[in-house]
Structures are given as structure tokens and as C-alpha cells.
Design an enzyme around this catalytic site. Structure first.
Site, PDB file in Angstrom:
ATOM      1  N   ILE A   1       0.862  -1.194   0.000  1.00 39.91           N
ATOM      2  CA  ILE A   1       0.000   0.000   0.000  1.00 39.91           C
ATOM      3  C   ILE A   1       0.894   1.238   0.000  1.00 39.91           C
ATOM      4  CG2 ILE A   1      -0.237  -0.210   2.521  1.00 39.91           C
ATOM      5  CD1 ILE A   1      -2.906   1.300   2.245  1.00 39.91           C
ATOM      6  N   SER A   2       0.589   2.189  -0.879  1.00 38.77           N
ATOM      7  CA  SER A   2       1.291   3.471  -0.892  1.00 38.77           C
ATOM      8  C   SER A   2       2.798   3.272  -1.084  1.00 38.77           C
ATOM      9  CB  SER A   2       0.966   4.207   0.401  1.00 38.77           C
ATOM     10  OG  SER A   2       1.437   5.514   0.329  1.00 38.77           O
ATOM     11  N   TRP A   3       3.615   3.689  -0.120  1.00 42.11           N
ATOM     12  CA  TRP A   3       5.061   3.508  -0.244  1.00 42.11           C
ATOM     13  C   TRP A   3       5.400   2.026  -0.408  1.00 42.11           C
ATOM     14  CZ3 TRP A   3       9.071   0.974   2.120  1.00 42.11           C
ATOM     15  CH2 TRP A   3      10.357   1.487   1.927  1.00 42.11           C
TER      16      TRP A   3
END
Lengths: 290, 567
Positions: free
Chosen positions: A117-119
Site C-alpha cells: 500500500i502506498s510507499w
């Protein structure tokens, strides 16, 4: 055999308990939480979760709780975050990716699925590329393609450039709506609670190492080389990752599939009840090749 | 050298020679300050300037001695116990022998100059510290070109030792604490081969996890024991490797053992103070009573955990709830911080205020800085020893559980640090009602519960005489036990060590030295004595509980829990 999430009933299988432990890989001690697979998933590859920047593994608890209880799940604190030791010097995404595969081997998993998720989505893309034989399936949630992507607004990027929201609950509540969007706009205290309830704060340097690792990195040129079946999940109200990004990723990855939801950056956790079944269904699809 | 000797040496080297409050004051500020002579340096120079004839005499003496060294007629020899010079070359090779003797002569001269300046106690302490550090740093053993062991190894490995050592150096100094590592990061794994006594976490709050240990005997004592560990390191000093675990020993003695595992506070928990920790112990006590279905608990506090529990005992006394505690024990805990009047000399109000300001700004006191301060207090044992072993020889440091625990540092919340410094500066626990806990004025004289007080005779952090003063402060009957060895090895005292013994006495006279004169020595570990003492006060025997926890406190996860893994 494809499963959809059945309603919560008492005859639902019980998940094995999560076990937090420290493992030392290449001289760096990391805090890991492992939920062994049981039942149907006893011998299936577990799901490795790669968390957002500066977040410790507790941040994903809500999502894990809504996953198929029989599925094996591995979570870890990136070195320099939460309960993991700060690495002696900055690292690259490629180095971290190789370290993560070594960590998974240490835990006894030769093959695994990965969700980022995300980074952590950046890390997941790198893992998929670097270890095509170890990573079976890939789920990318609310993530971009690194430096070459459709950026969020400058204000959002400014807030993201420091770990202050992880260290100051009041500030987190003030900015949650702006940077996370979705239900955070109406209920920012939840966002603050999510970042603070049980998470462990690491040193500031760990956060900056994470930022530095992403500097100059982009998966855009390599996405056509990703061989694994990949589910790209994105929100239509995500200030950090404009919805154009997941669309682009799904188009570029040969076996990519797109799932757009109504919501913000952290919906995987705040609306886990809706997204976990989607992830489960994708991971449980019959493998067409070994 | 046998392993037990090495262990003893390692255990000794993890002992430090400075009271806890001073360490905390030091760690709050920049450790480099200790090496800056400041005003003491000016007074040192002035002291020498006033006595020029002495300086001349010293220098001349050094010249004569160096000439003798050069001619090979010097009688100087290192202390026989000093392991640095164990290599034959130091005694047999003329060049190395002259190097060693020249170094010794110079060291004597430097230390002599400090004496010559006739400084007062505080300045002498500070300048002496700097001079000792300088002399020890300059030892030829620390120099790869002058250490025969290192030269031999470089020859043997073709320089591989220096490559490996260089890698270690970069790794160690890249992150705090910036000292050579005394143990490999993967020497032990918590929950795998250390902190392995089986049990479960039965309560988790913001501040702590409560571990209930699985009974290992068919019958257990009715009254449970709650252990409150130090807040300055992780709890598992009382649950090290198997057979070296006090918890395991007590469980096998038929006790129901519960232990708190403190959370490692970070910047978000800056406001946690003594009351927070006192309330935490109270919460744990409630849970223990509920799970064991008892209205009494035996309480054990260790080091800083002992300070918290003592204040809480006074709070229970003030609120008429002292009957909740069946027996009270304190280990290596100092409540009376008056060290024969030298507190004021060493710990100035200014230093304490500066260090609390620094931690308030940061939100916590970093345990890694504390580790640095610790190490530089005994540079020979804790720095240069590992400097040679890790970097010059290129060896991995030996795996030793106490050192692994010692390296696993934690933070201390700013509020707690402030309260601790305040207690130390005012020595507030000695005076009735000079401090408060959860709103009650603390008067230790009102604590009339039977107590068992343990100290280590070679403890530099909590001197045994100061620990002994506790027996005079508490209002109940105290049994004082003086163990062999220092702060940590006194705690980790498994039976079976032929050299272990302890002293105890029937009477507790006001003066510690009188007590020592009247005490008799008992062979073996005090662990057995303590288990017996507890058994007398922990009610009758009953069948062991069928399960851990209760309906209200379901087990959350297996021991050692999750907080112990936080860095």
C-alpha cells in the site's frame, strides 16, 4: 475455487494467532508479525504486507482482521520504522527488496504473495520484478510508479515530506482529510487514531531513509516486464495518488487488473470490510501456471 | 580462561561505577560534555601553575624513567590481572617491552599531575575521568601497528581481519549508540532462546503488557506474585536463557508468577510520569487479583521498578488498602539516595535541571545515549576491549545473554525522567510526605508489610549500603540479603554456581557496616532462600489453574508478548 467473503458466522474457521518476533537478517534486526496459514491455506504461499511510509505493522491490523482467517499473513516493520533497527546507512528500494526476500526465506517462505500500500506498493513492484520466481501474485493498493507518476497536489507532498503526522496526534487529525481523502474528510479523528492507536513510532531518520529510497526510483519503464497476475486497487478520492496512476499501472502490467473503489488513500484499512474480500478473491483465483 | 571466568568478566564489565541518578542526569545531556574540562580544566591548570616545582619534578621523573626504559633497565610492569598485555611479545620482545614500559611511565606521570594539582572532590573527579580516558585510549594495544596480537592476525589472514573490522566499525558507528557493539545483533532472539519461560499476555494497556506464566508444578501457592521490572531496560533480565531465569526458578518453586513488560515509550508518550507507572502497577494488580481470584498479591520491584512500587505501597497504605499486598520484595533498589553527603558534590541542581530540560524538549531520554555514558565510564572494559576484538582482530563479539539484554536499550519518557531527577535531588523518599503518588503523600514508614530486600555487594549503580537503608525506611519487618557480585549478576544468580553465596542477619541495626559485621554467610544462591520466604507468605497450596487468564482477561498472545520487541 473462488471464494467470496461469507457473512460472519460462528462456524467460520478461526485464524491462527499472530505472533510478533524479531528476526535478524544481514545484521539488521526487524520486528515481524506472522499469522500462519491454517486449513485450506496451510501450505499456500502467505501474503506479505508492505506498509505505507513510516507506519508500523500494527497499522494494518484492521485489514488483516478482515482477510480470510485461514490465510497466512506476514507483516514487518521496514528497517528504521517502528520496532525494527535503523539501518547503518540509507538504502535503495532494490537493496530493501533483496533484504525482504532474505527475510522471507529466513521465515521459511520460498514463495509468497505480496500486497503493497502506498510507499509499500513501490516495494511490492520492485519485489515482483526482482524475484519473479518467489513472488506469486501482486496486489498494489493506492500506489504510484515512483518519480514518474501523476503527482498529488504540492500541499499534499509538503505534508508527506516529514514524519510529523506520525508523531503529533493533533496535527494528524488536522491534516488527515487533506492528505488521505475519502472518509477521512468527514472523520479525521479516525485517521489520527489509525496512525496512533497501536503503531510504534520509529526514529525520524528511518522515515527520511524511506523517502530517500524512493528518490530517483520509478517502476514506470519496467511495468511491462512484471509477469505476475497483478491486481491494481485505487481510490477515486485519493489526494496522494490521483486515480490516473492505478489506471496507468493496470494498463501497463501485462496481467494487470484494475479495481477502483469509492474512497481515499487509506481505505484498505478504514474500509477493510469492503476491500479485503476483493483481495482474497483475487489471490484465491486458480493459478493457471506453476 | 574458562567460560565461567569469561562470563564473570563479562558480568563484571556490565557493572558500572556510578549511581543511577547521575547516569540519568548525564544521559539527558550531550555525553561529549564529560570530555570537556571546562572550568575544572582551568582550575587544574591554575593548580599546576601554583606548584611549578612539582611539575618539574614529575617531568624529570618521567624523563629518567623513559631513559631507563630505553636502556632496558626499567622495572615497570603492568598489573598481572590486566588482560591487555597477556601476549608474550609484551614481555619478551625488546621493542614491545619498551613500548609498554614507556606507555606505563607516561600514564603514571599523567595521573600524577592530576594528583599534583590538588583539586577539590568535584573537579578532581572530572579531570581524573578525562585523564583516565586519555591514558586508556592511548594504550598501544589499541593501535593496530603496535599490538602484536593484531600484527600476527593480520599476517595470518592477509589483512582480512582489518577488512572485517572496518566493516564492523562502519556498521557500529553509523547508528547510536556510537560505541563498539558488545554483542552481535543476532546472538540471541527474544522469545526463541532468551525470555522463553512459557506464559501468555493476559492484559495489554497503553503502558504495559501483563504476562502470566504457565505453572510448571501440579500444586501452586494460592497467593500470586507480581513482578515489576526496571523501566530502564527490557524486563527479560529476570527471564534470560533457560536455567538462568529467575522467573523460571520461581515458577518451578510452585509460585503463580505474573510479570509486567513495560512498553518502550516514544515521543507520543512524553507526559508519562511516576503516577502513570504507579497507576499501571495498580491496573496490573487488579488484573492479577481478578485472574487468580485472590484478594492478596505478593509484590516484587526491581531497581527503578522498586522505586515505583515503594511509592505505590505508601499510596496503598494511605488509602487503607495495604492488606492487598501479602509480601513485599525489593531488589537492587535505592530509595535513600544520600551517599554520605556526596550527592550535592556530584549531582548539581543545574545538571539535573539541564538534563530534564533536554529530555522534555525531545520527549524522552534515549537509552542509547545512556549506553554511551555507561560505556565511557569503564572504557577499558566496555570500549577498548571491544575495539581490539571487533575492529583490529575482526572477531565477532562473544554471545553472552546479559550483554545482549544490556544492548537492548529502551527510552524513558520525559515525565518519568523529570520525576526521577526530582526525587534524587531532593532525596524525597526519605522524608515522610515529601513526594506524592496518585495524590497520596508518600510515607514509607507506613508500609508495615513484611519485606525482603536484596542487594549486590559489588553493585556500583545501587550501592548495597544505600539499598540497606531501605530496611530503616520501611515500617515492617525486613529481611536483608546481600548477594555476591554486582547490579545485574546479583539478580541473575541461578543455583548451581559453586562460588555463589549470600549473607543475611537476624537484626537490622541502623548502620549498614554493623549489619555486615553481624551477618552470617550462606552458601548457594539467594533465589532458593527467596522462594522459601515467599512460600511462607503466599498461602496454602492448591491445584494449578486449568488455564491462563480468565473470562475477563483472555490470553492475547504468548509470552514474551509484543512490547518486548519494540525498539
Amino acid at each position: 475455487m473462488s471464494t467470496t467473503a461469507e457473512p460472519m458466522t460462528d462456524d467460520r474457521p478461526q485464524p491462527a494467532p499472530d505472533r510478533v518476533r524479531n528476526v535478524t537478517v544481514r545484521g539488521i534486526t526487524a520486528r515481524v508479525s506472522v499469522r500462519p496459514g491454517v486449513g485450506r491455506h496451510t501450505h499456500a504461499p502467505p501474503l506479505l504486507l508492505c506498509n505505507g511510509i513510516g507506519l508500523s505493522l500494527e497499522g494494518l491490523q484492521a485489514f488483516v482482521d478482515h482477510l480470510d482467517p485461514e490465510r497466512g499473513v506476514v507483516r514487518f516493520d521496514v528497517p528504521g520504522v517502528g520496532g525494527s533497527a535503523l539501518p547503518p546507512m540509507p538504502y535503495t528500494i532494490a537493496a530493501l527488496s533483496s533484504w525482504v526476500t532474505a527475510m522471507m526465506s529466513r521465515l521459511g517462505h520460498r514463495r509468497f504473495d505480496v500486497l503493497g500500500i502506498s510507499w509499500g506498493g513501490g516495494l511490492a513492484q520492485q519485489l515482483a520484478l526482482q524475484s519473479p520466481r518467489k513472488v506469486r501474485r501482486v496486489v498494489l493498493v493506492a500506489t504510484g510508479t515512483g518519480m514518474l507518476m501523476v503527482p498529488g497536489s504540492p500541499e499534499v507532498l509538503r505534508i508527506m515530506s516529514t514524519p510529523r503526522r506520525h508523531r503529533d496526534p493533533g496535527y494528524a487529525a488536522a491534516v488527515a482529510g487533506t492528505i488521505y481523502g475519502g472518509t477521512m474528510r468527514t472523520d479525521p479523528v479516525r485517521g489520527s487514531a489509525l496512525l496512533h492507536a497501536a503503531t510504534r513510532a520509529g526514529p525520524k531518520r528511518g522515515y527520511y531513509y524511506q523517502l530517500m529510497a524512493m528518490t530517483g526510483w520509478s517502476s514506470l519503464p519496467f511495468l511491462p516486464l512484471v509477469r505476475q497476475p497483478t491486481l491494481v486497487v485505487g481510490g477515486d478520492d485519493d489526494p496522494i495518488i490521483p486515480v490516473a496512476n492505478p489506471r496507468m499501472q493496470a494498463r501497463l502490467i501485462p496481467r494487470g487488473r484494475l479495481h477502483i473503489y469509492r474512497g481515499g488513500h487509506l481505505a484498505l484499512v478504514t474500509e477493510a470490510d469492503q476491500l479485503a474480500p476483493v483481495v482474497d478473491a483475487f489471490l484465491d483465483e486458480n493459478e493457471t501456471h506453476g | 580462561m574458562t567460560t565461567t571466568e569469561e562470563e564473570a568478566a563479562a558480568a563484571e564489565s556490565s557493572e558500572l561505577s556510578t549511581p543511577l541518578d547521575l547516569l540519568l542526569a548525564d544521559a539527558g545531556r550531550n555525553p561529549v560534555r564529560r570530555f570537556v574540562p571546562g572550568m575544572s580544566g582551568i582550575r587544574f591548570a591554575a593548580g599546576l601553575a601554583r606548584r611549578p616545582q612539582r611539575v618539574v619534578k614529575r617531568t624529570a621523573g618521567l624523563g629518567v624513567e623513559l631513559a631507563k626504559v630505553g636502556l632496558g633497565r626499567s622495572e615497570l610492569a603492568p598489573a598481572p590481572k590486566d588482560r591487555r598485555w597477556s601476549d608474550e611479545a609484551w614481555a619478551k620482545n625488546p621493542l614491545f617491552r619498551r613500548t609498554l614500559q614507556g606507555y606505563l611511565a607516561w600514564g603514571v606521570a599523567v595521573r600524577g599531575l592530576v594528583d599534583d594539582a590538588e583539586l577539590d572532590w568535584g573537579d578532581g573527579h572530572r579531570i581524573g575521568f578525562i585523564a583516565d580516558n586519555l591514558v586508556e585510549a592511548m594504550a598501544p594495544t589499541n593501535n593496530p601497528v603496535l599490538n602484536p596480537k593484531v600484527l600476527k592476525r593480520t599476517l595470518d589472514t592477509g589483512g582480512g581481519n582489518l577488512l572485517a573490522g572496518g566493516r564492523r566499525l562502519v556498521r557500529d558507528f553509523a547508528t547510536a549508540p556510537r560505541i563498539p557493539s558488545m554483542v552481535e545483533a543476532d546472538a540471541f532472539a527474544v522469545g526463541e532462546d532468551i525470555a522463553v519461560t512459557p506464559g501468555a499476555v493476559v492484559l495489554r494497556t497503553e503502558v504495559f503488557e501483563l504476562i502470566q506464566y504457565t505453572p510448571q508444578t501440579p500444586q501452586v501457592r494460592e497467593v500470586p506474585l507480581l513482578i515489576v521490572p526496571p523501566t530502564i531496560n527490557k524486563y527479560y533480565v529476570i527471564d534470560l536463557a533457560a536455567e538462568r531465569s529467575m522467573v523460571e526458578h520461581l515458577v518451578r518453586s510452585g509460585l503463580q508468577v505474573y510479570c509486567i513488560s513495560w512498553r518502550n515509550p516514544d515521543v507520543r508518550h512524553a507526559e508519562w510520569d511516576l503516577d502513570t507507572y504507579g497507576q499501571a502497577v495498580l491496573d496490573a494488580l487488579d488484573a492479577v487479583e481478578q485472574i487468580s481470584r485472590q484478594d492478596k498479591t505478593a509484590l516484587l520491584g526491581i531497581c527503578s521498578g522498586g522505586m515505583i512500587t515503594s511509592m505505590l505501597m505508601a499510596h496503598l497504605a494511605a488509602t487503607d488498602k495495604l492488606d492487598r499486598i501479602a509480601a513485599y520484595s525489593l531488589m537492587v533498589t535505592v530509595l535513600d539516595q544520600e551517599r554520605a553527603g556526596i550527592t550535592s558534590a556530584l549531582l548539581s541542581h543545574k545538571a539535573a535541571a539541564a538534563s530534564t530540560r533536554a529530555s522534555a524538549e525531545k520527549g524522552y531520554l534515549d537509552g542509547r545515549v545512556l549506553a554511551e555514558v555507561f560505556a565511557w565510564l569503564r572504557p577499558n572494559d566496555l570500549i577498548w576491549n571491544y575495539w581490539v576484538n571487533n575492529y583490529l582482530m575482526g572477531h565477532a563479539p562473544k554471545a553472552f545473554d546479559i550483554l545482549f539484554w544490556n544492548a537492548d536499550s529502551v527510552r524513558m519518557s520525559a515525565g518519568m525522567h523529570r520525576d526521577f531527577m526530582d526525587l534524587a535531588i531532593r532525596n524525597a523518599l526519605v522524608e515522610p510526605k515529601a513526594s506524592t503518588m496518585l495524590g497520596s503523600p508518600v510515607d514509607l514508614g507506613t508500609v508495615t508489610t513484611d519485606s525482603y530486600v536484596v542487594a549486590g555487594i559489588a553493585d556500583h549503580i545501587c550501592q548495597w549500603e544505600s539499598c540497606y537503608a531501605t530496611t530503616q525506611l520501611l515500617g515492617g519487618t525486613s529481611k536483608f540479603v546481600l548477594s555476591t557480585s554486582g547490579h545485574i549478576a546479583a539478580m541473575v544468580n541461578p543455583p548451581g554456581n559453586p562460588k555463589a553465596n549470600f549473607r543475611t542477619a537476624e537484626q537490622n541495626p541502623p548502620e549498614a557496616q554493623d549489619w555486615l559485621a553481624g551477618a552470617h554467610q550462606v552458601p548457594g544462591s539467594w533465589w532458593d532462600d527467596y522462594a522459601g520466604w515467599l512460600a511462607e507468605r503466599c498461602g496454602g497450596e492448591r491445584g494449578k489453574p486449568r488455564r491462563l487468564g480468565s473470562a475477563q482477561h483472555e490470553p492475547l498472545c504468548e509470552a514474551p508478548g509484543t512490547y518486548v520487541h519494540d525498539r
